[in-house]
Design a protein around this motif. Sequence first.
Motif, PDB file in Angstrom:
ATOM      1  N   UNK A 161       1.529  -1.319  -0.145  1.00  0.00           N
ATOM      2  CA  UNK A 161       0.112   0.101  -0.054  1.00  0.00           C
ATOM      3  C   UNK A 161       0.665   1.673  -0.351  1.00  0.00           C
ATOM      4  N   UNK A 162       0.905   1.964  -1.076  1.00  0.00           N
ATOM      5  CA  UNK A 162       2.354   2.625  -1.374  1.00  0.00           C
ATOM      6  C   UNK A 162       1.593   3.433  -2.665  1.00  0.00           C
ATOM      7  N   UNK A 163       2.033   5.293  -2.747  1.00  0.00           N
ATOM      8  CA  UNK A 163       2.086   5.682  -3.800  1.00  0.00           C
ATOM      9  C   UNK A 163       2.968   7.339  -3.732  1.00  0.00           C
ATOM     10  N   UNK A 164       2.356   8.136  -4.409  1.00  0.00           N
ATOM     11  CA  UNK A 164       3.405   9.074  -4.560  1.00  0.00           C
ATOM     12  C   UNK A 164       2.785   9.500  -3.690  1.00  0.00           C
ATOM     13  N   UNK A 165       3.510  10.402  -2.679  1.00  0.00           N
ATOM     14  CA  UNK A 165       3.442  11.317  -1.542  1.00  0.00           C
ATOM     15  C   UNK A 165       3.480  12.570  -2.330  1.00  0.00           C
ATOM     16  N   UNK A 166       2.609  13.572  -1.585  1.00  0.00           N
ATOM     17  CA  UNK A 166       2.448  14.855  -1.852  1.00  0.00           C
ATOM     18  C   UNK A 166       4.630  16.126  -1.804  1.00  0.00           C
ATOM     19  N   UNK A 167       4.931  15.171  -0.975  1.00  0.00           N
ATOM     20  CA  UNK A 167       6.038  15.680  -0.429  1.00  0.00           C
ATOM     21  C   UNK A 167       7.182  14.691  -0.207  1.00  0.00           C
ATOM     22  N   UNK A 168       8.478  14.727  -0.160  1.00  0.00           N
ATOM     23  CA  UNK A 168       9.442  13.772  -0.434  1.00  0.00           C
ATOM     24  C   UNK A 168      10.935  14.111   0.066  1.00  0.00           C
ATOM     25  N   UNK A 169      11.410  14.020   0.976  1.00  0.00           N
ATOM     26  CA  UNK A 169      12.686  13.669   1.458  1.00  0.00           C
ATOM     27  C   UNK A 169      13.542  13.120   0.562  1.00  0.00           C
ATOM     28  N   UNK A 170      14.726  13.178   0.297  1.00  0.00           N
ATOM     29  CA  UNK A 170      15.236  12.043  -0.387  1.00  0.00           C
ATOM     30  C   UNK A 170      16.348  11.776   0.652  1.00  0.00           C
ATOM     31  N   UNK A 171      16.567  10.189   0.284  1.00  0.00           N
ATOM     32  CA  UNK A 171      17.251   9.514   1.525  1.00  0.00           C
ATOM     33  C   UNK A 171      18.371  10.644   2.339  1.00  0.00           C
ATOM     34  N   UNK A 172      19.035  11.257   0.688  1.00  0.00           N
ATOM     35  CA  UNK A 172      20.394  11.667   1.372  1.00  0.00           C
ATOM     36  C   UNK A 172      20.216  12.752   2.461  1.00  0.00           C
ATOM     37  N   UNK A 173      18.617  13.636   1.728  1.00  0.00           N
ATOM     38  CA  UNK A 173      18.273  14.607   3.394  1.00  0.00           C
ATOM     39  C   UNK A 173      18.702  15.938   2.010  1.00  0.00           C
ATOM     40  N   UNK A 174      18.964  15.783   0.922  1.00  0.00           N
ATOM     41  CA  UNK A 174      19.922  17.275   1.053  1.00  0.00           C
ATOM     42  C   UNK A 174      18.689  17.784  -0.302  1.00  0.00           C
ATOM     43  N   UNK A 175      17.071  17.107  -0.497  1.00  0.00           N
ATOM     44  CA  UNK A 175      16.597  17.375  -1.664  1.00  0.00           C
ATOM     45  C   UNK A 175      15.174  17.203  -1.337  1.00  0.00           C
ATOM     46  N   UNK A 176      14.106  17.995  -1.275  1.00  0.00           N
ATOM     47  CA  UNK A 176      12.871  17.819  -1.359  1.00  0.00           C
ATOM     48  C   UNK A 176      11.828  17.535  -2.375  1.00  0.00           C
ATOM     49  N   UNK A 177      11.602  16.918  -3.317  1.00  0.00           N
ATOM     50  CA  UNK A 177      10.628  16.702  -3.596  1.00  0.00           C
ATOM     51  C   UNK A 177       8.913  16.546  -3.900  1.00  0.00           C
ATOM     52  N   UNK A 178       8.844  18.028  -4.918  1.00  0.00           N
ATOM     53  CA  UNK A 178       7.272  17.776  -4.462  1.00  0.00           C
ATOM     54  C   UNK A 178       5.958  17.885  -5.742  1.00  0.00           C
ATOM     55  N   UNK A 184      -5.208   7.943   6.505  1.00  0.00           N
ATOM     56  CA  UNK A 184      -5.320   5.951   7.414  1.00  0.00           C
ATOM     57  C   UNK A 184      -5.515   5.662   8.534  1.00  0.00           C
ATOM     58  N   UNK A 185      -5.853   4.315   9.065  1.00  0.00           N
ATOM     59  CA  UNK A 185      -6.293   4.153  10.375  1.00  0.00           C
ATOM     60  C   UNK A 185      -5.325   3.361  10.422  1.00  0.00           C
ATOM     61  N   UNK A 186      -4.163   3.021  10.662  1.00  0.00           N
ATOM     62  CA  UNK A 186      -3.266   1.621  11.129  1.00  0.00           C
ATOM     63  C   UNK A 186      -3.745   0.592  11.788  1.00  0.00           C
ATOM     64  N   UNK A 187      -4.713   1.115  13.090  1.00  0.00           N
ATOM     65  CA  UNK A 187      -5.331  -0.328  13.753  1.00  0.00           C
ATOM     66  C   UNK A 187      -6.647  -1.080  12.936  1.00  0.00           C
ATOM     67  N   UNK A 188      -6.418  -0.661  11.945  1.00  0.00           N
ATOM     68  CA  UNK A 188      -7.418  -1.325  11.491  1.00  0.00           C
ATOM     69  C   UNK A 188      -7.431  -1.694   9.504  1.00  0.00           C
ATOM     70  N   UNK A 189      -6.104  -2.006   9.985  1.00  0.00           N
ATOM     71  CA  UNK A 189      -5.063  -2.892   8.520  1.00  0.00           C
ATOM     72  C   UNK A 189      -4.082  -3.714   9.265  1.00  0.00           C
ATOM     73  N   UNK A 190      -3.404  -4.430   8.486  1.00  0.00           N
ATOM     74  CA  UNK A 190      -2.684  -5.101   8.984  1.00  0.00           C
ATOM     75  C   UNK A 190      -1.142  -4.768   9.412  1.00  0.00           C
ATOM     76  N   UNK A 191      -0.283  -3.917   9.001  1.00  0.00           N
ATOM     77  CA  UNK A 191       0.967  -3.917   9.904  1.00  0.00           C
ATOM     78  C   UNK A 191       1.173  -3.965  10.785  1.00  0.00           C
ATOM     79  N   UNK A 192       2.047  -4.650  11.327  1.00  0.00           N
ATOM     80  CA  UNK A 192       2.552  -5.147  13.027  1.00  0.00           C
ATOM     81  C   UNK A 192       3.555  -3.432  12.901  1.00  0.00           C
ATOM     82  N   UNK A 193       4.344  -3.377  12.073  1.00  0.00           N
ATOM     83  CA  UNK A 193       5.168  -1.772  12.097  1.00  0.00           C
ATOM     84  C   UNK A 193       4.719  -0.752  12.516  1.00  0.00           C
ATOM     85  N   UNK A 194       3.140  -0.580  11.960  1.00  0.00           N
ATOM     86  CA  UNK A 194       2.450   0.717  12.474  1.00  0.00           C
ATOM     87  C   UNK A 194       1.622   0.150  13.448  1.00  0.00           C
TER      88      UNK A 194
END
Length: 257
Positions: A163-180, A244-254
Amino acid sequence: MDEERSRKQREKLKRHLTWRVTKAIRQYRMVGEGDRLMLCLSGGKDSLTLVDLLAAYQRQCKERFEMEVVFLDHGFPGFPEALLPRHMEKVGLPFTIIRQDIWTTLQEKCPDGKKMCSLCARLRRGALYAHAADNGFSHIALGHHMDDMVETLLLNLFYGGTMKGMPPKLTTRKGDLTVIRPMAFVAEADVIRYLRLAGYEAAPKDLCGVGENEKRREVKEMLAGWRKTHPGRVEKIFHGMGNVVPSHLADTSLFKF
């Protein structure tokens, strides 16, 4: 008379879409004082519309930030080279063309055309990120709209089991760029209508000869069908991405069940 009516319709739609872009920028804190924004222009309908809407936003917002439009020349044969410089002369924003012969690399690595799209996307992303980092940009703006984001969510769900999509805003792994993605609240139908009213010429989509990904095309057709038979369904799915309601999904990390 028709021309005047068309102009009024275009300006009304532009104000509405600029309001939607403003809402997305403020809700997700996309752009702030002193930021340097690199707006990626491909020549397609989405990025052409985004250029206009971000230019309108920049003129009316309180924050002062820099913005430059960048086009990546892939080296694809048949691209109308004069199209974008001619268009940008009317816009009045700084415009830069960077060149990388992605076409030759694709021909060497994917002679049968298989997996060309994924490699092309990685090469384009790498070239744009490198240019942004080398030239001191803090943000990269892309022209994805609401339909793109819903399509990606469903593609990952149907074919990737995630369950993954395109976020409106995302910081790159290096943290030096923000994709919007400032057009997160804009529907594709409004982009198409705006382009028609503005009389803009978009670049061809099939220069590579591969065509649209079959799975994405299937999802596009499904969304188009829903828009006709169930108006508002696509918007409801998009709203669900931010409700999103994490308690009503099935991801134990959330949620610690």
